[in-house]
Design a protein around this motif. Structure first.
Motif, PDB file in Angstrom:
ATOM      1  N   SER A 426       0.825  -1.205   0.000  1.00 44.91           N
ATOM      2  CA  SER A 426       0.000   0.000   0.000  1.00 44.91           C
ATOM      3  C   SER A 426       0.859   1.255   0.000  1.00 44.91           C
ATOM      4  N   ALA A 427       1.946   1.245   0.763  1.00 44.11           N
ATOM      5  CA  ALA A 427       2.818   2.418   0.830  1.00 44.11           C
ATOM      6  C   ALA A 427       3.482   2.678  -0.521  1.00 44.11           C
ATOM      7  N   ILE A 428       3.955   1.633  -1.166  1.00 44.03           N
ATOM      8  CA  ILE A 428       4.597   1.795  -2.475  1.00 44.03           C
ATOM      9  C   ILE A 428       3.604   2.325  -3.494  1.00 44.03           C
ATOM     10  N   THR A 429       2.386   1.800  -3.453  1.00 44.38           N
ATOM     11  CA  THR A 429       1.362   2.238  -4.407  1.00 44.38           C
ATOM     12  C   THR A 429       1.034   3.717  -4.217  1.00 44.38           C
ATOM     13  N   LYS A 430       0.845   4.115  -2.954  1.00 40.49           N
ATOM     14  CA  LYS A 430       0.540   5.527  -2.683  1.00 40.49           C
ATOM     15  C   LYS A 430       1.694   6.435  -3.095  1.00 40.49           C
ATOM     16  N   SER A 431       2.902   5.982  -2.843  1.00 44.14           N
ATOM     17  CA  SER A 431       4.059   6.791  -3.205  1.00 44.14           C
ATOM     18  C   SER A 431       4.166   6.970  -4.719  1.00 44.14           C
ATOM     19  N   ALA A 432       3.939   5.895  -5.462  1.00 39.15           N
ATOM     20  CA  ALA A 432       4.017   5.983  -6.920  1.00 39.15           C
ATOM     21  C   ALA A 432       2.950   6.933  -7.469  1.00 39.15           C
ATOM     22  N   HIS A 433       1.746   6.835  -6.939  1.00 39.65           N
ATOM     23  CA  HIS A 433       0.695   7.752  -7.385  1.00 39.65           C
ATOM     24  C   HIS A 433       1.030   9.191  -7.004  1.00 39.65           C
ATOM     25  N   ALA A 434       1.614   9.388  -5.824  1.00 36.18           N
ATOM     26  CA  ALA A 434       2.003  10.739  -5.406  1.00 36.18           C
ATOM     27  C   ALA A 434       3.095  11.298  -6.314  1.00 36.18           C
ATOM     28  N   ILE A 435       4.021  10.454  -6.735  1.00 32.56           N
ATOM     29  CA  ILE A 435       5.062  10.888  -7.677  1.00 32.56           C
ATOM     30  C   ILE A 435       4.435  11.317  -9.003  1.00 32.56           C
ATOM     31  N   ALA A 436       3.450  10.542  -9.457  1.00 30.29           N
ATOM     32  CA  ALA A 436       2.768  10.904 -10.696  1.00 30.29           C
ATOM     33  C   ALA A 436       2.047  12.242 -10.558  1.00 30.29           C
ATOM     34  N   ASP A 437       1.400  12.451  -9.416  1.00 26.76           N
ATOM     35  CA  ASP A 437       0.689  13.712  -9.207  1.00 26.76           C
ATOM     36  C   ASP A 437       1.641  14.894  -9.127  1.00 26.76           C
ATOM     37  N   ALA A 438       2.805  14.685  -8.531  1.00 27.19           N
ATOM     38  CA  ALA A 438       3.756  15.784  -8.347  1.00 27.19           C
ATOM     39  C   ALA A 438       4.554  16.100  -9.605  1.00 27.19           C
ATOM     40  N   SER A 439       4.536  15.230 -10.596  1.00 27.03           N
ATOM     41  CA  SER A 439       5.340  15.432 -11.814  1.00 27.03           C
ATOM     42  C   SER A 439       4.602  16.348 -12.784  1.00 27.03           C
ATOM     43  N   ILE A 440       4.462  17.593 -12.383  1.00 29.06           N
ATOM     44  CA  ILE A 440       3.690  18.551 -13.181  1.00 29.06           C
ATOM     45  C   ILE A 440       4.578  19.490 -13.973  1.00 29.06           C
ATOM     46  N   SER A 441       5.860  19.483 -13.712  1.00 29.38           N
ATOM     47  CA  SER A 441       6.760  20.422 -14.377  1.00 29.38           C
ATOM     48  C   SER A 441       8.102  19.744 -14.617  1.00 29.38           C
ATOM     49  N   GLU A 442       8.885  20.365 -15.472  1.00 29.32           N
ATOM     50  CA  GLU A 442      10.214  19.837 -15.765  1.00 29.32           C
ATOM     51  C   GLU A 442      11.079  19.842 -14.508  1.00 29.32           C
ATOM     52  N   HIS A 443      10.918  20.852 -13.681  1.00 31.86           N
ATOM     53  CA  HIS A 443      11.698  20.939 -12.444  1.00 31.86           C
ATOM     54  C   HIS A 443      11.424  19.748 -11.534  1.00 31.86           C
ATOM     55  N   MET A 444      10.156  19.404 -11.356  1.00 26.51           N
ATOM     56  CA  MET A 444       9.811  18.297 -10.468  1.00 26.51           C
ATOM     57  C   MET A 444      10.248  16.963 -11.070  1.00 26.51           C
ATOM     58  N   ARG A 445      10.130  16.807 -12.364  1.00 27.21           N
ATOM     59  CA  ARG A 445      10.529  15.528 -12.991  1.00 27.21           C
ATOM     60  C   ARG A 445      12.037  15.328 -12.878  1.00 27.21           C
ATOM     61  N   ILE A 446      12.798  16.390 -13.101  1.00 30.66           N
ATOM     62  CA  ILE A 446      14.249  16.294 -12.953  1.00 30.66           C
ATOM     63  C   ILE A 446      14.607  16.023 -11.493  1.00 30.66           C
ATOM     64  N   SER A 447      13.864  16.598 -10.562  1.00 34.01           N
ATOM     65  CA  SER A 447      14.137  16.379  -9.136  1.00 34.01           C
ATOM     66  C   SER A 447      13.954  14.911  -8.769  1.00 34.01           C
ATOM     67  N   PHE A 448      12.907  14.292  -9.255  1.00 36.20           N
ATOM     68  CA  PHE A 448      12.701  12.864  -8.982  1.00 36.20           C
ATOM     69  C   PHE A 448      13.800  12.023  -9.630  1.00 36.20           C
ATOM     70  N   LYS A 449      14.234  12.439 -10.820  1.00 37.59           N
ATOM     71  CA  LYS A 449      15.327  11.706 -11.466  1.00 37.59           C
ATOM     72  C   LYS A 449      16.599  11.785 -10.635  1.00 37.59           C
ATOM     73  N   GLU A 450      16.945  12.996 -10.176  1.00 41.12           N
ATOM     74  CA  GLU A 450      18.164  13.171  -9.404  1.00 41.12           C
ATOM     75  C   GLU A 450      18.074  12.496  -8.037  1.00 41.12           C
TER      76      GLU A 450
END
Length: 842
Positions: A426-450
Motif C-alpha cells: 500500500s505504501a509503495i502504491t501511494k508513493s508511486a501515485h504521489a510521484i505521478a501527481d507531483a510530476s507537473i513540471s520539468e523541475h519536479m521531474r528532474i528532481s525525482f530523477k536526481e
C-alpha cells in the motif's frame, strides 16, 4: 469536525485595580459620567460570586469543554453548597445586566454590562445557559458590534465567541445576524488586534457548523480572511487560518477559496518554521490538504513548492534498511573517491548533505538538493523520527483519518523515493501515485530523477503485484513527459520490462495503456533523434564526434547500447509483434494511435518488415480504418453529438496514424503484394468523405495518393482518386486557412491556390468551396486584398455566382458594397467586380 476557537483572552477583571483605572481614564476622556451606586451594587453582586466560584478562568477549547460542568468533582460538600448558593445569588443579577444592554440605556452602562457578562460567560456552560435563558439577549449583544467603542466591540465579540463555543447555541448566534455584523465590523479601517481576534474566533466557532460555512464563504469575508493571514498579530493569523481550514472542509467552497488566493498565503505560512507559527501551520496544512483532493488545485499547491506525501505509519518504515556501511554516491550513480573509512553509523551521507553548500563541489542545484533531501530523510528513518507512533491517542486517530501530509518539495521528493524502497504494498502504491501527481513540471521531474526514483520505479515494474505495476507505470508515464527523464528511463532498462508486460496474457487495460504510452514516447523520441541527425548530415555538417540527444544536444544512438539490443529483440520477436498487432486491432482509438507509432518506428528498418507483415498487420490496419469511416447521424441529440464529436476526433487521429503506418509499409513490396489495394482505397475514400476533423485527413489523403501511384505501375486501379482528395481534403483545408489564419500572406497563398484548382473548370470544386463555408472568408479577403490576391478572389467569387443557390449567401456576406467600391474607384479589377454584380440579384 474543525477546531473551535478557545477563549483564553479575557478583559481585565472588574475587581482588578487596572479596571477602575481604565474607568477613570474614560471618565476624563469622555463626557462627565460616574458609576451610580445602584450599578456598582449590581456589578459587585455579580462579580464577587464569580471570583469565588472561578478563581481561575476556565477555557472553552472545544465544544465539549464549553459544555462541561466547570465545578471540580473533588470539592467538599460545604464548598459545593457555598458555590451553589453563590451561583444562585449571582444568577439573579444576570437578568439585570442583560436588561442594561437595551438600546435605551447609556452607552457606557451598556459597555459595562457587556464586559461583565463576557467575564461571567467564561465560567462555563452553566453560566452561558444562565445568559441564554433571556430571549433576545444575543440580538442585543449583536447590536453592540456597531458601537464606535473598541472595548464595547471587543466585549460583544468575546461574549459571542464564548456562546458560539457551545454547539447548541451556534444557530442562535448565526440567526441573530452575527455573521453579517462581524463582517461589517471587520471592514472598518482601524481595528485593535483584540477586536479582530474575538470577532474572528466567533466566526471560527460558527464555521464548525457545515450549514453555516456557506453563509460565511458567500459573504464578502474571504478577501478579508486572506488579508488577515498577513496580520502582525499571531492570534489574528491563527483565527483567520482556522476559519479557512473549516471552510475547506466543504468541497462546494473550494473554488471560492482558490479564487480568493488562499493557496499562496497558506503555503507561505506552512513553510515558515518559526515556533510561534505552530498553530497556524497546522491550520494551513489542514486547509491545503482538503484543497489538494481536487486534481487541479493540487497542481497549484505543488507550484508553491509543496508535495503531498502519503502517511503510511511508523511501522512501515521498520523495513527500511539504509546502506550504513556503503560509501556515499551521487543520485546519478557517480562514485566519490574514498579518503577515509565510512561511518559505521551511516552518517557520512548526512554530513555530506549538510555541508554540500559549504564545499566547492561542481554540482548542479538539483543534485545538491537531492543529496540534502535524501540524506535528511534517510537519517530520520534510521533514528525512527518519521511518523513516530508514540503520540497521543487523539493525534493518532487524526493521523489515521488524514492519509496525506504536505512537505517542502526537497523533503517531499526524498520521502517519496524512500517509501519506494519499503516492503509495504500500500505504501509503495501511494508513493508511486504521489510521484505521478507531483510530476507537473520539468523541475519536479528532474528532481525525482536526481533523487533516484527512476531506478526503483523501473525495478518495481517486475513486481508480482499488478496494483504496484499500474501505479509505477502511471508514475513513469508522467515522468516521461521530460525528454531528459525519458532518456534516463530507457537507460535504466525499462524497455525489457515493458516488453514483458505487453506479452503477459492477463495484463489489465490500465497497465497496458500506461506502458504503451511510455513506450511510444521512447520510440518517437528515438525516431526524432535519427531524423534530426540525418537532416544535419544532409546539410553537410560534421557530426562524427557528436551526438543528437533528446534534450537538444547532438548524440548519435549507440547501436551497441543495451536499449538498442532490446529494440532489436523486440523487432524480431514474433510474439511481441503479434501482441502489438492484436492491440492495434482491438484497443481503443487513443491506444491505437500509440501502437501505430511504435510499429511505424519498428518498420523503419527493412529487416523488421517481414516480422510485422507475418503478424497480420493488415488486419489491424483494416480494423482501425473501418472505425474511421463511422460518423455521427443527423438524428443524434445534442448530448449524443457532443459525445460523437469526441469519439470522431479520436477515430480520426487513429485513422491518421494508421494511414501514416500504411504509407510507410507501402514502400516495401513484400507488404504491398499481400494487401487488397482496392479494399484499402475504398476505406480511405470513406474516411476522406466522413466527418472526421480536417487536420486528421492529411495522412489519409497522402496515403491515397501513394496508393494511386503504386497502382499506376501495375494498372490495378482503373479510376483516379486525386479529385476526391482535392474535394474532401485540399479545398476544405484552403478554406480553413482563409478563415482562421492570422497571417495575410497565408490567406493570400491559400486563395491563389484555391483559384488554380477552380480554374480547371470542374463544377464540383466550386460546390466544394461553398459547402466548406468559403463564401464569407472570401468576401472578407476581397475587402483587404490587393493585386493578384484580389484578382484570384474575384475569379473564385465569379465562379460561385454562376450557381443561383449561392446568391443569397454572397449577398449576406456583404459582397455587394465591396464590389461597388471596386467599381467606383476604377481599379484594375473593376470589370471583374462589375460582372459579378450583374450576376447577383438587384
Amino acid at each position: 469536525m474543525g477546531a473551535v476557537a478557545n477563549s483564553y483572552c479575557a478583559p481585565p477583571s472588574p475587581c482588578h485595580p487596572c479596571y477602575h483605572h481604565r474607568l477613570s481614564l474614560r471618565h476624563r476622556a469622555n463626557q462627565p459620567w460616574a458609576v451610580t451606586p445602584a450599578f456598582a451594587r449590581l456589578r459587585l453582586g455579580l462579580v464577587r460570586p464569580i471570583a469565588r466560584l472561578f478563581p481561575v478562568v476556565c477555557a472553552t477549547g472545544d465544544g465539549a469543554a464549553a459544555e462541561s460542568n466547570p465545578s471540580s468533582s473533588s470539592a467538599s460538600p460545604p464548598d459545593i453548597e457555598r458555590s451553589s448558593s453563590s451561583r444562585s445569588s449571582s444568577d439573579g443579577y444576570v437578568g439585570l445586566f442583560v436588561r442594561m444592554l437595551g438600546l435605551d440605556n447609556d452607552p457606557l452602562d451598556r459597555e459595562q454590562a457587556i464586559s461583565t457578562l463576557w467575564k461571567y460567560s467564561e465560567g462555563g456552560k452553566e453560566c452561558i445557559d444562565g445568559i441564554m435563558q433571556f430571549p433576545g439577549c444575543i440580538n442585543l449583544v449583536v447590536s453592540l458590534l456597531k458601537s464606535e467603542s473598541s472595548c464595547t466591540c471587543e466585549a460583544a465579540a468575546g461574549l459571542l465567541r464564548t456562546v458560539s463555543a457551545v454547539s447548541i447555541y451556534r444557530n442562535v448566534v448565526a440567526e441573530s445576524g452575527a455573521i453579517e455584523e462581524i463582517s461589517s465590523l471587520l471592514c472598518r479601517p482601524s481595528l485593535t488586534s483584540e477586536v479582530k481576534e474575538q470577532s474572528l474566533c466567533t466566526l471560527w466557532n460558527l464555521s464548525t457548523d457545515e450549514n453555516l460555512r456557506v453563509r460565511i464563504a458567500k459573504n464578502y469575508l474571504l478577501p478579508m480572511l486572506v488579508k488577515f493571514l498577513g496580520d502582525e498579530e499571531i492570534k489574528v493569523k491563527e483565527a483567520a487560518g482556522g476559519i479557512l481550514a473549516n471552510l475547506a472542509l466543504s468541497p462546494c467552497i473550494h473554488s471560492l477559496l482558490v479564487e480568493a488566493g488562499v493557496i499562496p498565503k497558506l503555503a507561505d505560512l506552512l513553510k515558515n518554521n518559526s515556533e510561534d507559527y505552530k498553530v497556524i501551520r497546522k491550520e494551513a496544512k489542514t486547509a491545503l490538504l482538503e484543497l489538494s483532493k481536487d486534481e487541479y488545485y493540487r497542481i497549484l499547491i505543488i507550484e508553491e513548492g509543496l508535495v503531498r506525501v502519503p502517511v503510511i505509519g511508523a511501522s512501515a518504515y521498520k523495513a527500511f534498511r539504509s546502506p550504513t556501511h556503503s560509501w556515499p554516491s551521487l543520485p546519478d550513480g557517480m562514485e566519490i573517491q574514498r579518503s577515509s573509512a565510512p561511518s559505521r553509523y551511516g552518517a557520512s551521507e548526512l554530513l555530506l548533505g549538510l555541508n554540500i553548500h559549504e564545499q566547492s563541489f561542481n554540482l548542479e542545484e538539483a543534485k545538491i538538493n537531492a543529496i540534502v533531501g535524501r540524506s535528511q530523510q534517510q537519517f530520520l528513518a534510521r533514528i525512527g523520527a518519521i511518523e513516530v507512533a508514540s503520540v497521543r491517542k487523539s493525534q493518532l486517530e487524526s493521523s489515521q483519518n488524514q492519509q496525506y501530509t504536505l512537505l517542502s518539495w526537497i523533503d517531499g521528493v526524498a520521502r517519496l523515493v524512500l517509501i519506494l524502497g519499503l516492503e509495504d504494498v500500500s505504501a509503495i502504491t501511494k508513493s508511486a501515485h504521489a510521484i505521478a501527481d507531483a510530476s507537473i513540471s520539468e523541475h519536479m521531474r528532474i528532481s525525482f530523477k536526481e533523487a533516484g526514483a527512476l531506478r526503483r520505479l523501473v525495478q518495481l515494474l517486475q513486481h508480482n503485484n499488478e496494483v504496484i505495476q499500474e501505479a509505477v507505470a502511471h508514475a513513469l508515464e508522467r515522468l516521461s513527459l521530460s525528454h531528459i527523464v525519458l532518456k534516463a528511463i530507457e537507460e535504466e532498462g525499462a524497455l525489457k520490462h515493458f516488453k514483458n508486460i505487453l506479452q503477459e496474457p492477463n495484463t489489465s487495460d490500465v497497465l497496458l495503456e500506461k506502458v504503451v504510452n511510455t513506450l511510444s514516447r521512447i520510440f518517437e523520441a528515438r525516431n526524432n533523434i535519427k531524423m534530426e541527425f540525418y537532416d544535419k548530415v544532409n546539410d553537410g555538417s560534421d557530426h562524427t564526434n557528436s551526438d543528437v540527444a533528446v534534450d537538444g544536444s547532438t548524440e548519435v544512438p549507440d547501436p551497441s547500447s543495451r536499449s538498442e539490443v532490446v529494440e532489436r529483440e523486440m523487432a524480431t520477436d514474433s510474439s511481441f509483434i503479434s501482441c502489438l498487432t492484436e492491440i492495434l486491432r482491438t484497443s481503443s482509438p487513443s491506444l491505437q494511435v500509440k501502437v501505430a507509432s511504435i510499429l511505424e518506428y519498428l518498420v523503419t528498418r527493412e529487416t523488421n518488415v517481414a516480422a510485422v507483415t507475418a503478424a497480420g498487420i493488415e488486419l489491424g490496419l483494416e480494423a482501425v480504418l473501418k472505425k474511421g469511416c463511422i460518423s455521427g447521424t443527423p438524428n443524434d441529440t445534442d448530448y449524443q453529438l457532443e459525445q460523437n464529436t469526441v469519439e470522431i476526433e479520436e477515430k480520426g487521429l487513429a485513422a491518421a496514424a494508421a494511414s501514416r503506418l500504411l504509407a510507410k509499409l507501402l514502400d516495401f513490396d513484400q507488404f504491398y503484394e499481400i494487401i487488397d489495394t482496392r479494399h484499402f482505397t475504398f476505406l480511405l475514400r470513406n474516411i476522406l468523405k466522413s466527418s472526421v476533423p480536417l487536420h486528421t485527413k492529411d495522412w489519409v489523403a497522402a496515403c491515397l495518393v501513394k496508393l494511386e501511384s503504386k497502382a499506376d505501375k501495375t494498372s490495378e486501379l482503373e479510376y483516379p482518386i486525386k479529385m476526391e482528395v482535392t474535394l474532401h481534403e485540399t479545398i476544405p483545408r484552403l478554406v480553413e486557412e482563409m478563415s482562421s489564419s492570422f497571417s495575410y500572406q497565408a490567406r493570400e497563398a491559400a486563395v491563389k491556390e484555391l483559384n488554380k484548382i477552380i480554374s480547371r473548370g470542374v463544377m464540383e470544386c466550386s460546390k466544394a468551396v461553398a459547402a466548406a463555408g468559403g463564401i464569407f472568408p472570401l468576401v472578407n479577403l476581397i475587402e483587404e486584398a490587393r493585386g493578384e490576391a484580389l484578382e484570384a478572389s474575384l475569379a473564385i467569387l465569379y465562379n460561385l455566382s454562376m450557381d443561383v443557390e449561392n446568391h443569397s449567401a454572397i449577398v449576406a456576406a456583404g459582397a455587394v458594397p465591396a464590389l461597388k467600391r471596386i467599381v467606383l474607384i476604377k481599379g484594375p479589377q473593376w470589370t471583374q467586380a462589375l460582372h459579378i454584380l450583374r450576376t447577383l440579384p438587384t
